[in-house]
Motif scaffolding. Sequence first.
Motif, PDB file in Angstrom:
ATOM      1  N   HIS A 197      43.290 177.247 -51.280  1.00  0.00           N
ATOM      2  CA  HIS A 197      42.176 176.600 -50.582  1.00  0.00           C
ATOM      3  C   HIS A 197      41.665 177.521 -49.475  1.00  0.00           C
ATOM      4  CE1 HIS A 197      40.006 173.681 -48.034  1.00  0.00           C
ATOM      5  NE2 HIS A 197      39.922 172.921 -49.119  1.00  0.00           N
ATOM      6  N   PHE A 198      42.590 178.045 -48.678  1.00  0.00           N
ATOM      7  CA  PHE A 198      42.189 178.898 -47.555  1.00  0.00           C
ATOM      8  C   PHE A 198      41.507 180.171 -48.054  1.00  0.00           C
ATOM      9  CE2 PHE A 198      43.092 182.011 -44.080  1.00  0.00           C
ATOM     10  CZ  PHE A 198      42.356 181.366 -43.094  1.00  0.00           C
ATOM     11  N   GLU A 199      42.077 180.755 -49.087  1.00  0.00           N
ATOM     12  CA  GLU A 199      41.483 181.998 -49.603  1.00  0.00           C
ATOM     13  C   GLU A 199      40.072 181.755 -50.129  1.00  0.00           C
ATOM     14  OE1 GLU A 199      45.627 184.345 -50.590  1.00  0.00           O
ATOM     15  OE2 GLU A 199      44.468 183.521 -52.292  1.00  0.00           O
ATOM     16  N   GLU A 200      39.873 180.583 -50.713  1.00  0.00           N
ATOM     17  CA  GLU A 200      38.532 180.297 -51.226  1.00  0.00           C
ATOM     18  C   GLU A 200      37.537 180.073 -50.079  1.00  0.00           C
ATOM     19  OE1 GLU A 200      38.569 177.576 -54.509  1.00  0.00           O
ATOM     20  OE2 GLU A 200      36.392 177.781 -54.780  1.00  0.00           O
ATOM     21  N   VAL A 201      37.993 179.399 -49.007  1.00  0.00           N
ATOM     22  CA  VAL A 201      37.108 179.236 -47.837  1.00  0.00           C
ATOM     23  C   VAL A 201      36.705 180.631 -47.337  1.00  0.00           C
ATOM     24  CG1 VAL A 201      36.939 178.443 -45.437  1.00  0.00           C
ATOM     25  CG2 VAL A 201      38.086 177.011 -47.136  1.00  0.00           C
ATOM     26  N   CYS A 202      37.690 181.519 -47.222  1.00  0.00           N
ATOM     27  CA  CYS A 202      37.406 182.877 -46.721  1.00  0.00           C
ATOM     28  C   CYS A 202      36.435 183.605 -47.641  1.00  0.00           C
ATOM     29  CB  CYS A 202      38.691 183.697 -46.600  1.00  0.00           C
ATOM     30  SG  CYS A 202      39.763 183.094 -45.290  1.00  0.00           S
ATOM     31  N   SER A 203      36.651 183.498 -48.960  1.00  0.00           N
ATOM     32  CA  SER A 203      35.776 184.278 -49.825  1.00  0.00           C
ATOM     33  C   SER A 203      34.359 183.696 -49.856  1.00  0.00           C
ATOM     34  CB  SER A 203      36.367 184.484 -51.217  1.00  0.00           C
ATOM     35  OG  SER A 203      36.422 183.255 -51.866  1.00  0.00           O
ATOM     36  N   LEU A 204      34.236 182.376 -49.664  1.00  0.00           N
ATOM     37  CA  LEU A 204      32.884 181.800 -49.568  1.00  0.00           C
ATOM     38  C   LEU A 204      32.182 182.274 -48.300  1.00  0.00           C
ATOM     39  CD1 LEU A 204      33.692 178.181 -50.795  1.00  0.00           C
ATOM     40  CD2 LEU A 204      32.183 179.806 -51.942  1.00  0.00           C
ATOM     41  N   LEU A 205      32.928 182.345 -47.196  1.00  0.00           N
ATOM     42  CA  LEU A 205      32.325 182.835 -45.944  1.00  0.00           C
ATOM     43  C   LEU A 205      31.922 184.298 -46.107  1.00  0.00           C
ATOM     44  CD1 LEU A 205      34.644 181.195 -43.249  1.00  0.00           C
ATOM     45  CD2 LEU A 205      32.313 180.531 -43.865  1.00  0.00           C
ATOM     46  N   ASP A 206      32.775 185.073 -46.804  1.00  0.00           N
ATOM     47  CA  ASP A 206      32.429 186.479 -47.074  1.00  0.00           C
ATOM     48  C   ASP A 206      31.120 186.547 -47.864  1.00  0.00           C
ATOM     49  OD1 ASP A 206      34.722 187.286 -45.802  1.00  0.00           O
ATOM     50  OD2 ASP A 206      35.904 187.481 -47.661  1.00  0.00           O
ATOM     51  N   ALA A 207      31.018 185.678 -48.890  1.00  0.00           N
ATOM     52  CA  ALA A 207      29.813 185.688 -49.728  1.00  0.00           C
ATOM     53  C   ALA A 207      28.580 185.341 -48.899  1.00  0.00           C
ATOM     54  CB  ALA A 207      29.969 184.695 -50.872  1.00  0.00           C
ATOM     55  N   MET A 208      28.756 184.485 -47.880  1.00  0.00           N
ATOM     56  CA  MET A 208      27.620 184.088 -47.029  1.00  0.00           C
ATOM     57  C   MET A 208      27.431 185.057 -45.862  1.00  0.00           C
ATOM     58  SD  MET A 208      27.723 179.942 -46.933  1.00  0.00           S
ATOM     59  CE  MET A 208      29.396 179.611 -46.621  1.00  0.00           C
ATOM     60  N   ARG A 209      28.229 186.112 -45.858  1.00  0.00           N
ATOM     61  CA  ARG A 209      28.192 187.136 -44.796  1.00  0.00           C
ATOM     62  C   ARG A 209      28.424 186.538 -43.412  1.00  0.00           C
ATOM     63  NH1 ARG A 209      23.851 188.849 -47.844  1.00  0.00           N
ATOM     64  NH2 ARG A 209      24.290 190.694 -49.099  1.00  0.00           N
ATOM     65  N   ILE A 210      29.370 185.608 -43.342  1.00  0.00           N
ATOM     66  CA  ILE A 210      29.737 185.033 -42.042  1.00  0.00           C
ATOM     67  C   ILE A 210      31.052 185.670 -41.603  1.00  0.00           C
ATOM     68  CG2 ILE A 210      30.450 182.906 -40.865  1.00  0.00           C
ATOM     69  CD1 ILE A 210      28.460 181.456 -42.723  1.00  0.00           C
ATOM     70  N   GLN A 211      31.022 186.317 -40.452  1.00  0.00           N
ATOM     71  CA  GLN A 211      32.224 187.012 -39.994  1.00  0.00           C
ATOM     72  C   GLN A 211      33.181 186.067 -39.281  1.00  0.00           C
ATOM     73  OE1 GLN A 211      30.961 190.350 -37.708  1.00  0.00           O
ATOM     74  NE2 GLN A 211      30.319 191.469 -39.523  1.00  0.00           N
ATOM     75  N   TYR A 212      34.464 186.304 -39.451  1.00  0.00           N
ATOM     76  CA  TYR A 212      35.471 185.460 -38.810  1.00  0.00           C
ATOM     77  C   TYR A 212      36.726 186.277 -38.549  1.00  0.00           C
ATOM     78  CZ  TYR A 212      37.019 185.606 -43.638  1.00  0.00           C
ATOM     79  OH  TYR A 212      37.396 186.051 -44.880  1.00  0.00           O
ATOM     80  N   THR A 213      37.572 185.771 -37.672  1.00  0.00           N
ATOM     81  CA  THR A 213      38.893 186.380 -37.518  1.00  0.00           C
ATOM     82  C   THR A 213      39.926 185.293 -37.795  1.00  0.00           C
ATOM     83  OG1 THR A 213      38.954 185.847 -35.181  1.00  0.00           O
ATOM     84  CG2 THR A 213      38.138 188.026 -35.724  1.00  0.00           C
ATOM     85  N   ILE A 214      40.993 185.683 -38.455  1.00  0.00           N
ATOM     86  CA  ILE A 214      42.028 184.688 -38.760  1.00  0.00           C
ATOM     87  C   ILE A 214      42.983 184.621 -37.572  1.00  0.00           C
ATOM     88  CG2 ILE A 214      43.935 184.107 -40.315  1.00  0.00           C
ATOM     89  CD1 ILE A 214      42.261 185.462 -42.539  1.00  0.00           C
ATOM     90  N   GLU A 215      43.172 183.415 -37.074  1.00  0.00           N
ATOM     91  CA  GLU A 215      43.957 183.211 -35.856  1.00  0.00           C
ATOM     92  C   GLU A 215      45.077 182.229 -36.182  1.00  0.00           C
ATOM     93  OE1 GLU A 215      43.168 183.380 -31.310  1.00  0.00           O
ATOM     94  OE2 GLU A 215      42.271 184.469 -32.958  1.00  0.00           O
ATOM     95  N   SER A 216      46.286 182.749 -36.383  1.00  0.00           N
ATOM     96  CA  SER A 216      47.326 181.873 -36.927  1.00  0.00           C
ATOM     97  C   SER A 216      47.828 180.842 -35.915  1.00  0.00           C
ATOM     98  CB  SER A 216      48.483 182.690 -37.478  1.00  0.00           C
ATOM     99  OG  SER A 216      48.942 183.549 -36.471  1.00  0.00           O
ATOM    100  N   ASN A 217      47.501 181.014 -34.628  1.00  0.00           N
ATOM    101  CA  ASN A 217      47.934 180.016 -33.648  1.00  0.00           C
ATOM    102  C   ASN A 217      46.934 178.868 -33.468  1.00  0.00           C
ATOM    103  OD1 ASN A 217      50.243 181.350 -33.234  1.00  0.00           O
ATOM    104  ND2 ASN A 217      49.776 182.101 -31.176  1.00  0.00           N
ATOM    105  N   LEU A 218      45.848 178.914 -34.209  1.00  0.00           N
ATOM    106  CA  LEU A 218      44.846 177.857 -34.085  1.00  0.00           C
ATOM    107  C   LEU A 218      45.303 176.649 -34.912  1.00  0.00           C
ATOM    108  CD1 LEU A 218      41.995 177.424 -32.875  1.00  0.00           C
ATOM    109  CD2 LEU A 218      41.081 178.144 -35.066  1.00  0.00           C
TER     110      LEU A 218
END
Length: 420
Positions: A237-258
Amino acid sequence: MTKEFIQSIKGTQDILPDQSQRWQALETTIRNTMDTYGYREIRTPTFERTELFARGVGQETDIVSKEMYSWTDQSGENLTLKPELTAPVVRSFIQNNLGGQSTINKLYYIDALFRRERPQKGRYRQFHQFGIESFGSEFPEMDAEVIALAMSVFNDIGLTNLTLKLNSIGSPECRSDFRNALRDFLKPHFNDLSETSQKRFENNPLRVLDTKAPYEIEILKDAPNISDSWTGEDKAHFEEVCSLLDAMRIQYTIESNLVRGLDYYTRTTFEITSTALGAQNAICGGGRYDGLVETLGGKPTPGIGFAAGMERILLALGDDDSSGNSTQVYIIGLGDEARPSVAKLAEDLRQNNIRTNFDPLRRSIKAQMREANKSGATIAVIIGDKELASGQAEIKDLKTGDQEPVKIKALVDHINSLTL
Ligand code: AMP
């Protein structure tokens, strides 16, 4: 004797006319973006039963345990001014059977909230949020849409320097595994933790990760990572969220303490911060809450949403002294006889959507002319005894100073034909 003045309540703010233009612009951008993404507005009451927040937000959260404005009314009901908006929206979703009418419900709100926090810049006791709650889909495309929408609003209002932090806290099963791993890790450090974190260690160890204290952040550097406890489905699920954001060219940082401490939160969590703000740098927080509708007594329904603080957005945008649309026409009336003509002309122009003003203080022509210039009007219309007698008013171009007579009867048509 002058009466004692009654001040506003600490942590509340007046939005004065010089500022309200910026609020309106922000609200318009929000509404337009919501419309584009297919979200519809929901408005819920200002107060609800206290129990709704105790259950919907969580008894042990700061909001519920310390910050609510609650009271018992004359009939003994425990009521609370809403300190957040997700629980009321979920309550309304269930009560009005929105889920029965449509499998997907995409809702948004713009509203005032009340929390008894310690006031400081960017932190108030009455403040405003806009946000969305999307019900019905558990799939990553919904998560990606919700995040894209938040970023789009911020983009459209000109906020830059934003960081999108992203994480997944997995499913509830994964979390009990992680809770144990985290307790095992923290045990040897227990005496070094703050009193708050020690309490959280007992009640809700995930919230220890929320700490802002540098020495605790240092300890937590080697803490186990929630991703180690994800199930295979959480990971996918998480990987798919990330790849959809990549496809939409939305930048993010993964923050494991969030993380979020409450059990009805599932999988995606995100936060948007701005470097244009100081200590209170969070602008928007959101995440998935697949267990919340059920927790509040509805049928199990997946959901995801976010809330963004409007005062903080305006602070991050910086000062802008746009004070609204100025007057276009200023009518200068001289003498008692002219008053009905001035009133009629002002009304006719306003009915034609021309921003019109006049002097309600019956002052001299000099004072009225000064007011006309101050108002930002493009033209002044002068009507006095002389003009009434001749049937012609004077129109003065306030930029060039040029003046011309125009028949009083033809004024509205004439002014309508001008570019003001
Ligand atoms: P929360 O509902 O606590 O997740 O907060 C969501 C957003 O609301 C935050 O990111 C802030 O932008 C804003 N916010 C929260 N508390 C306050 C407050 N006391 N005053 C002003 N804005 C706030």
